[in-house]
Write a protein that holds these residues in place. Structure first.
Motif, PDB file in Angstrom:
ATOM      1  N   TYR A 113       8.323  41.300   3.857  1.00 23.08           N
ATOM      2  CA  TYR A 113       8.514  42.002   2.080  1.00 23.08           C
ATOM      3  C   TYR A 113       8.159  43.081   1.295  1.00 23.08           C
ATOM      4  O   TYR A 113       8.057  42.952   0.757  1.00 23.08           O
ATOM      5  N   CYS A 114       6.756  41.511   0.947  1.00 27.16           N
ATOM      6  CA  CYS A 114       6.981  41.029  -0.602  1.00 27.16           C
ATOM      7  C   CYS A 114       5.790  41.628  -0.766  1.00 27.16           C
ATOM      8  O   CYS A 114       4.283  41.243   0.140  1.00 27.16           O
ATOM      9  N   GLN A 150       9.133  34.263 -14.922  1.00 28.21           N
ATOM     10  CA  GLN A 150       8.779  34.667 -13.952  1.00 28.21           C
ATOM     11  C   GLN A 150       7.725  34.833 -12.858  1.00 28.21           C
ATOM     12  O   GLN A 150       6.733  35.336 -13.590  1.00 28.21           O
ATOM     13  N   ARG A 167      16.321  33.202  -5.266  1.00 24.93           N
ATOM     14  CA  ARG A 167      17.298  33.435  -4.470  1.00 24.93           C
ATOM     15  C   ARG A 167      17.517  32.424  -3.242  1.00 24.93           C
ATOM     16  O   ARG A 167      15.909  32.604  -2.684  1.00 24.93           O
ATOM     17  N   GLU A 212      17.881  34.748  -0.552  1.00 27.99           N
ATOM     18  CA  GLU A 212      16.949  34.700   0.495  1.00 27.99           C
ATOM     19  C   GLU A 212      17.833  35.162   1.722  1.00 27.99           C
ATOM     20  O   GLU A 212      18.100  37.004   2.070  1.00 27.99           O
ATOM     21  N   MET A 261      18.651  39.540  -0.950  1.00 23.15           N
ATOM     22  CA  MET A 261      18.375  41.255  -0.755  1.00 23.15           C
ATOM     23  C   MET A 261      19.459  42.129   0.488  1.00 23.15           C
ATOM     24  O   MET A 261      19.707  41.059   1.890  1.00 23.15           O
ATOM     25  N   PRO A 301      18.517  46.566  -3.341  1.00 26.58           N
ATOM     26  CA  PRO A 301      18.190  46.534  -1.971  1.00 26.58           C
ATOM     27  C   PRO A 301      17.246  45.829  -1.750  1.00 26.58           C
ATOM     28  O   PRO A 301      16.700  46.360  -2.350  1.00 26.58           O
ATOM     29  N   TYR A 302      16.938  45.775  -0.501  1.00 27.77           N
ATOM     30  CA  TYR A 302      16.034  45.994   0.452  1.00 27.77           C
ATOM     31  C   TYR A 302      14.642  47.358  -0.092  1.00 27.77           C
ATOM     32  O   TYR A 302      15.227  48.136   0.564  1.00 27.77           O
ATOM     33  N   LEU A 303      13.696  47.119   0.124  1.00 24.39           N
ATOM     34  CA  LEU A 303      12.560  48.395  -0.602  1.00 24.39           C
ATOM     35  C   LEU A 303      10.991  48.052  -0.022  1.00 24.39           C
ATOM     36  O   LEU A 303      10.525  47.176  -1.050  1.00 24.39           O
ATOM     37  N   LEU A 341       6.903  43.985  -6.668  1.00 19.18           N
ATOM     38  CA  LEU A 341       7.389  42.975  -5.296  1.00 19.18           C
ATOM     39  C   LEU A 341       7.497  44.781  -4.479  1.00 19.18           C
ATOM     40  O   LEU A 341       7.446  44.579  -3.163  1.00 19.18           O
ATOM     41  N   TYR A 342       8.035  45.956  -4.960  1.00 16.06           N
ATOM     42  CA  TYR A 342       8.052  46.378  -4.161  1.00 16.06           C
ATOM     43  C   TYR A 342       7.587  48.117  -4.710  1.00 16.06           C
ATOM     44  O   TYR A 342       7.553  47.741  -5.699  1.00 16.06           O
TER      45      TYR A 342
HETATM   46  N1  5AD Z   1      11.717  44.532  -1.828  1.00 17.45           N
HETATM   47  C1  5AD Z   1      13.259  44.067  -2.597  1.00 17.45           C
HETATM   48  N2  5AD Z   1      13.350  43.242  -3.296  1.00 17.45           N
HETATM   49  C2  5AD Z   1      12.561  41.935  -3.236  1.00 17.45           C
HETATM   50  N3  5AD Z   1      11.951  41.109  -3.654  1.00 17.45           N
HETATM   51  C3  5AD Z   1      10.832  40.734  -3.154  1.00 17.45           C
HETATM   52  N4  5AD Z   1      10.457  41.199  -2.693  1.00 17.45           N
HETATM   53  C4  5AD Z   1      10.946  42.744  -1.870  1.00 17.45           C
HETATM   54  C5  5AD Z   1      10.984  43.587  -2.151  1.00 17.45           C
HETATM   55  N5  5AD Z   1       9.940  44.305  -1.183  1.00 17.45           N
HETATM   56  C6  5AD Z   1      13.274  40.194  -3.868  1.00 17.45           C
HETATM   57  C7  5AD Z   1      13.297  38.965  -3.586  1.00 17.45           C
HETATM   58  C8  5AD Z   1      13.155  37.570  -5.250  1.00 17.45           C
HETATM   59  C9  5AD Z   1      13.276  38.409  -6.048  1.00 17.45           C
HETATM   60  C10 5AD Z   1      12.026  38.190  -6.986  1.00 17.45           C
HETATM   61  O1  5AD Z   1      12.761  39.498  -5.452  1.00 17.45           O
HETATM   62  O2  5AD Z   1      14.376  38.538  -3.803  1.00 17.45           O
HETATM   63  O3  5AD Z   1      13.656  36.649  -4.265  1.00 17.45           O
END
Ligand code: 5AD
Ligand code: FES
Length: 345
Positions: free
Chosen positions: A68-69, A106, A160, A162, A201, A231-233, A307-308
């Protein structure tokens, strides 16, 4: 029982059976009552105080390949950077003048930052800022390394979990990463004496309501001081490019539930929440959050710690972020305080 009785139960018992928790996670019908209860509980413990943490993203190199990252190892489109010890200290100096008393260091899991280099970075900050909390967020290490960082002067750690479900964890992370090792790290950190932050997330790919429920159960076992969710992005340069974003509404609902399950917790209104909606962080505060984490990284590297997609605050100077947040927090009915911001158990 009616759903509003259910929220009263959650507030009083600080718990709910799994089936009721799952149904609460899936409906928006009781959000108003939930947020009202969460705000009441937050005011009892923390008043209108909002704590700030200055976030310094000091390296975007990472050995891991989380699906996801955006800064995953396999993403060749990222321009990689590391801040020098001098640059890191300069960020802290600027942050201190702006009223920050907690610095969050971080980074990706960057092999350049050996145990010794992390210790050197921490001791240098500790020496210059004896009245500040130093938070590390540098991933998974052996317990001996966590102990070394602690002795060097770090006192908080963000990691996290996760997802608490081992099978779901494997769908988000390639080998050798495992949910088991992640949890081992968290309990090691706690055992050493760190104030620990965990989280997950919301709406990550393949996540079920049962997974979210298991996340809450895991947090009840860990009892972390801080719980960060967002939220996951989507990021276009990851294997999950086709996966939809998580939902704002469900993230807010989870913040409300977290506040009722963990009245003492430090809960940030995260950058991801501010990214999915222009007023996302304000909504997060009103749903029970009590921490904001403005960016203190040099503007020259902000856009590289992606990250997103569409991450906010990548063009603003630290002082701009600080005053922007001051206004936003006030508009939600709360106030930023100049304080180290320890948990109130
Ligand atoms: N969307 C949202 N949160 C994310 N993280 C990493 N990638 C994404 C993403 N695509 C969050 C993870 C990580 C934190 C630093 O950022 O939960 O632990
Ligand atoms: Fe960074 Fe608003 S908090 S610009």
């Amino acid at each position: 029982v009616s759903m509003s009785e259910l929220i009263a139960t959650l507030e009083q018992q600080r718990d709910l059976p799994n089936d009721l928790l799952c149904s609460l996670l899936e409906t928006d019908r009781y959000d108003a009552a939930l947020f009202q209860a969460a705000d009441r509980v937050r005011r009892q413990r923390y008043g209108t105080d909002v704590f700030v943490r200055g976030l310094i993203e000091f390296t975007n190199y990472c050995r891991n390949d989380c699906y996801y990252c955006g800064i995953r190892r396999s993403n060749a489109h990222v321009q990689r950077y590391r801040l020098t010890p001098e640059e890191i200290l300069a960020c802290c100096t600027e942050g201190y003048a702006l009223g920050f008393r907690t610095f969050v260091l971080q980074g990706g899991e960057d092999a350049f930052f050996t145990e010794q280099r992390v210790c050197e970075m921490v001791s240098a900050i500790r020496e210059r800022f004896p009245d500040c909390a130093i938070t590390l967020s540098v991933g998974e290490w052996e317990k001996s390394s966590y102990r070394a960082f602690f002795r060097a002067g770090a006192n908080r750690y963000l990691l996290r979990h996760e997802t608490a479900d081992a099978a779901h964890y494997r769908r988000l992370h390639p080998q050798p990463l495992s949910s088991e090792n992640r949890k081992r790290c968290l309990f090691d950190l706690k055992d050493i004496g760190y104030q620990v932050g965990s989280g997950f997330m919301v709406g990550s790919p393949y996540q079920t309501t049962e997974n979210l429920c298991a996340d809450l159960r895991f947090l009840q076992e860990l009892e972390p001081d801080m719980i960060g969710i967002g939220p996951y992005l989507t990021h276009k340069d990851t294997p999950f490019r086709e996966q939809p974003n998580g939902s704002l509404a469900q993230t807010l609902r989870l913040i409300g539930i977290l506040r009722l399950l963990f009245p003492y917790a430090l809960i940030p209104a995260t950058t991801a929440l501010g990214t999915i909606h222009p007023q996302g962080r304000e909504m997060g505060l009103r749903a029970g959050a009590n921490v904001v984490m403005p960016n203190l990284s040099p503007v020259s590297v902000r856009k590289l710690y992606t990250l997103y997609e569409d991450k906010i605050c990548t063009g603003e100077e630290s002082a701009q972020c600080r005053s922007c947040l001051e206004r936003r927090v006030a508009s939600a009915g709360y106030a930023i305080v100049t304080d180290i911001g320890d948990v109130r158990r």
